[in-house]
Enzyme design. Structure first.
Site, PDB file in Angstrom:
ATOM      1  N   HIS A  96       0.638  -1.175   0.004  1.00  0.00           N
ATOM      2  CA  HIS A  96       0.126  -0.044   0.034  1.00  0.00           C
ATOM      3  C   HIS A  96       0.820   1.338   0.147  1.00  0.00           C
ATOM      4  O   HIS A  96       2.106   1.110   0.542  1.00  0.00           O
ATOM      5  CB  HIS A  96      -0.951   0.002   1.240  1.00  0.00           C
ATOM      6  CG  HIS A  96      -1.887  -1.123   1.295  1.00  0.00           C
ATOM      7  ND1 HIS A  96      -3.155  -0.917   2.077  1.00  0.00           N
ATOM      8  CD2 HIS A  96      -2.115  -2.128   0.635  1.00  0.00           C
ATOM      9  CE1 HIS A  96      -3.705  -2.177   2.065  1.00  0.00           C
ATOM     10  NE2 HIS A  96      -3.282  -2.842   0.874  1.00  0.00           N
ATOM     11  N   GLU A 134       1.036   3.725   1.899  1.00  0.00           N
ATOM     12  CA  GLU A 134       1.523   4.404   3.239  1.00  0.00           C
ATOM     13  C   GLU A 134       2.729   3.340   3.626  1.00  0.00           C
ATOM     14  O   GLU A 134       3.771   3.810   3.978  1.00  0.00           O
ATOM     15  CB  GLU A 134       0.379   3.912   4.276  1.00  0.00           C
ATOM     16  CG  GLU A 134      -0.756   4.991   4.080  1.00  0.00           C
ATOM     17  CD  GLU A 134      -2.060   4.130   3.244  1.00  0.00           C
ATOM     18  OE1 GLU A 134      -1.708   3.405   2.164  1.00  0.00           O
ATOM     19  OE2 GLU A 134      -3.002   4.227   3.729  1.00  0.00           O
ATOM     20  N   CYS A 155      -6.219   1.612   6.007  1.00  0.00           N
ATOM     21  CA  CYS A 155      -6.594   0.553   6.533  1.00  0.00           C
ATOM     22  C   CYS A 155      -5.949   0.100   7.788  1.00  0.00           C
ATOM     23  O   CYS A 155      -5.089   0.712   8.405  1.00  0.00           O
ATOM     24  CB  CYS A 155      -6.317  -0.549   5.410  1.00  0.00           C
ATOM     25  SG  CYS A 155      -4.665  -1.011   5.413  1.00  0.00           S
ATOM     26  N   CYS A 179      -2.104  -0.516   7.737  1.00  0.00           N
ATOM     27  CA  CYS A 179      -1.340   0.948   7.471  1.00  0.00           C
ATOM     28  C   CYS A 179      -1.402   1.479   8.728  1.00  0.00           C
ATOM     29  O   CYS A 179      -0.503   2.286   9.038  1.00  0.00           O
ATOM     30  CB  CYS A 179      -1.773   1.563   6.242  1.00  0.00           C
ATOM     31  SG  CYS A 179      -1.468   0.671   4.630  1.00  0.00           S
TER      32      CYS A 179
END
Length: 156
Positions: A53, A55, A83, A86
């Protein structure tokens, strides 16, 4: 003190992710000294890595560049509510402030769902500023998924 929004940079990363057929989420990580430490968009498909992701990618890059597993004083800009995975990484990295655009009622882990920073076992809670360029962030995601759906030949 001047306030600079890095959401336009995060949105550029999100658009670049969409161009790579990745879910359009972008992130920019700013160090305590105000320098850009890392920028990234989602790369889960490209890297065949469910943890890639935006992040996570910026946190990894910044930690590697600084030679530290912690990023005190850092500020993270991301186009979508992180999420739970993260959010946990943001806490572990000791990021000072999280700025995000669109809410994610389905998969979010900050204001929705798991609410990682509200959990009693959370060791570090960043400051949170939400809703920055939320409409543009939301539109980018909606358009991406609409185009994917419209491109498929579903039988109703």
């Amino acid at each position: 003190m001047n306030f600079t929004s890095y959401m336009p940079d995060a949105l550029r990363e999100a658009r670049a992710a969409a161009a790579r057929d990745e879910v359009p989420v972008g992130a920019v990580l700013i160090g305590a000294d105000g320098r850009v430490l890392a920028r990234a968009g989602n790369r889960t498909r490209e890297l065949s890595d469910p943890t890639a992701h935006a992040e996570i990618l910026v946190i990894r890059a910044a930690c590697a560049a600084l030679g530290s597993e912690r990023l005190p004083g850092a500020r993270l800009w991301v186009t979508l509510e992180p999420c739970p995975m993260c959010a946990a990484a943001i806490s572990a990295a000791r990021i000072e402030t999280l700025y995000y655009g669109a809410d994610d009622p389905r998969m979010g882990g900050v204001r929705h769902g798991a609410r990682v920073f509200d959990h009693p076992q959370c060791h570090h809670r960043p400051g949170i500023v939400d809703g920055i360029s939320a409409e543009e962030s939301r539109r980018l995601l909606q358009d991406f998924f609409r185009e994917r759906r419209d491109g498929c030949n579903y039988t109703k």
